[in-house]
Design an enzyme around this catalytic site. Sequence first.
Site: not given
Lengths: 407, 355
Positions: A137-140, A390, A172, A255, A388
């Site tokens: 997964q190329g997200y963050s 938060e 990941s 997810e 997260s």
Amino acid sequence: MATAAELDAPTKPLDTFRHEARDWIEANFPPALKHAGNAMATIEGPADESADETAWRTAMGKKGWGVPTWPQQYGGGGLTSAEARVLNEELGRAGAFNPIGGMGVMMFGPTLLEYGTDAQKQKYIPDIAMGNVRWCQGYSEPNAGSDLANIQTFAEDKGDHYLVNGQKTWTSGGQWADKCFALVRTDKSQKHAGISFLLIDDMHAEGVEVRPINLISGFSPFCETFFTNVKVPKENLVGQEGQGWTIGTRLLQHERNSLSGGGGSAARMNAGNGITALAKQYRGADEHGRIKDADLRSRIIRHEMDQRAFALTLRRAALDAKSNQGPSAATSIMKNVGARITQDRAELGVEIMGMNGLGWEGEGFSSEEINQTRVWLWGKAVSIYGGSTEIQNNVIAKRILGMLDHQ
Amino acid sequence: MAVLNEEQTMLRDMAREWADNESPVTAFRNMRNAAPAEGYDSAAWSEIGQMGWGGIVVPEAYGGSDFGYLSLGLVVEQLGRNLAASPLASVGPAATAIAMGSSDAAKNDWLGKIATGDAVATLAIDEGPVHDPATIATAVADGKLSGTKEFVAEGDSADLFVVAAADGLYLVAGDEGVTRHSRTMADARSHAQIVFDHAPATRLGGTDLTQKIVDRATAVLAAEMLGMAEQAFAVTNDYLKTRVQFGQPLSTFQALQHRMAKQFTELELMRSVVEAALEAIDAGRSDIDQAVSLAKAVGGETLKLVSREMVQLHGGIGMTDEYDAGLYLKRAAVLEAMWGNAAYHRERFARLNDY
């Protein structure tokens, strides 16, 4: 009324299918793999497949039962969800498991089935169904974590292809992946509407560099991924340019579903008196058989009750969903409570073992003690990844409680 | 929300509508200010009787509907939302004690009247300020019961007492040998000292009946606490959206949003444990004791959090008697202590699980 008994009871007998499944598993499942796990579904990395494992994966893949509810035309099983449940029950009964998994199955496949063209589905889905490829997964990105829409990786329009430049992180299993589904920017003038969903076909191509990130636990399940002038054909765009945020967040729902399932399995895994037995073993029991350290005991009781309440909430949400009351508001709390319980459990474990609960490796520690250290450290990720704690609290406040953004 | 059948859904909706229309918090405030001797709203109780809610756990053969404890909990939860001053949470478990433990004659005498609200029955268990069913001095000799019970809910006016003696439960009806001493408490409800001096008493049979009945009372109380906690939270959430400081509604401040999200999270867990306890009773499960202790401990901590946050997040207005926050806070603290506080139930849960 619909009760827990109804939920816990086996699905209605779909007798014909059940017998078919039972016979087929009996004929194809290698007995040597009984009660083994699904190596492909973990992000710890691929173990070398044994001949039995290859045979089992191939058999399940050809049958389409690794992705039982996906359409047959793309290599899926074409089963109804009721049949898929029966299949699951029969796998469990035989001590077998689904050998096909990973992000292709959990996240990317369902999204592509919804948004992809027929050609894209023909190209990618059968390999996922066979368990032949690993997706990442190329997200963050370094500056797009909780603020995911801030991604900067740029896909420049070069007529018949895009030229991709940028850096992804927390990829990941990136070091083991064959392909990558990525959020890229195709328009720098708009934030959300400038994002597109692009497929990188070869993680080993020139211009793609993957560097594992060493974590505090000593594991390296995540990578930094660098794209330098990587050519990607236009047909690898899923949906339209600018539709990436919509498609990408749809994928995140898949997810979250798998993560809250993870919360459920964490609850089951932690269930029972494991921590109590551990406390008595390391810290002793008083003359009544109670955990000797009263303060520790009191905190263990709170933890166990929290866990029981969480398990009941998972059950309640499942019953809600089943009785078509729509998704329960309770689902919004699963991620945070699951994380809290996992982390509390690990903190208690380390505390109970004292200095032995902080062993890193080598002599002087049992494997359980070393594992406790690593699990404790790894568990710190649970309240950070997948939105997260938060961010989850923001979601509860805004979407459920109707509290507005600060101006 | 538990999965409800049609009659439960109707009952819940009806109770909610009645509570909102006929028994809003102002009704409780009026009752408090009028301070009737019985400590509840007798006009409202008579309406509740007419609707048959007194008979929700009374067997059909004796004039009840026998819907069960989840149903009773749903109604009590709705009443709890508005702090409705009714003896329903005491009456239900007391009726079950009679249904489980008394002769047909006593059932005929009392259950019908309880179902219609014509008789108020209550539990007299504790003999001190802290719930301790293991230490009971009250004793019975020759059918006469003697002992002093403290903080008996609805004790100021109850027609019928289900009394715990050292050897089990007894039924005491009428005023012979019964002296009531009112106690004025923070929640403005009835919690009387009852002195029994050779009061004629009938034995209620059955094994572990005291524990069974106290568990039922605790589960129903937890349902009242759930209603209170949800409403206290909802009122606070509304207030944050209307109160403007620094040119913005308070609800836009992230520090407050996260405190609300935390409370919401705990409330969802509370709902699960409270409903599970009520369902365990209806299903006759063997671990009702655990389910009830889980509900009271988790529910007690959650109500404590939400009711204290209600005052704090309202700021100064939350400290005024004119505003409702104080009413919720005071009732919450009483219910937290009643039938054992969170610490008591954590310890009980731990013993049941061999921790």
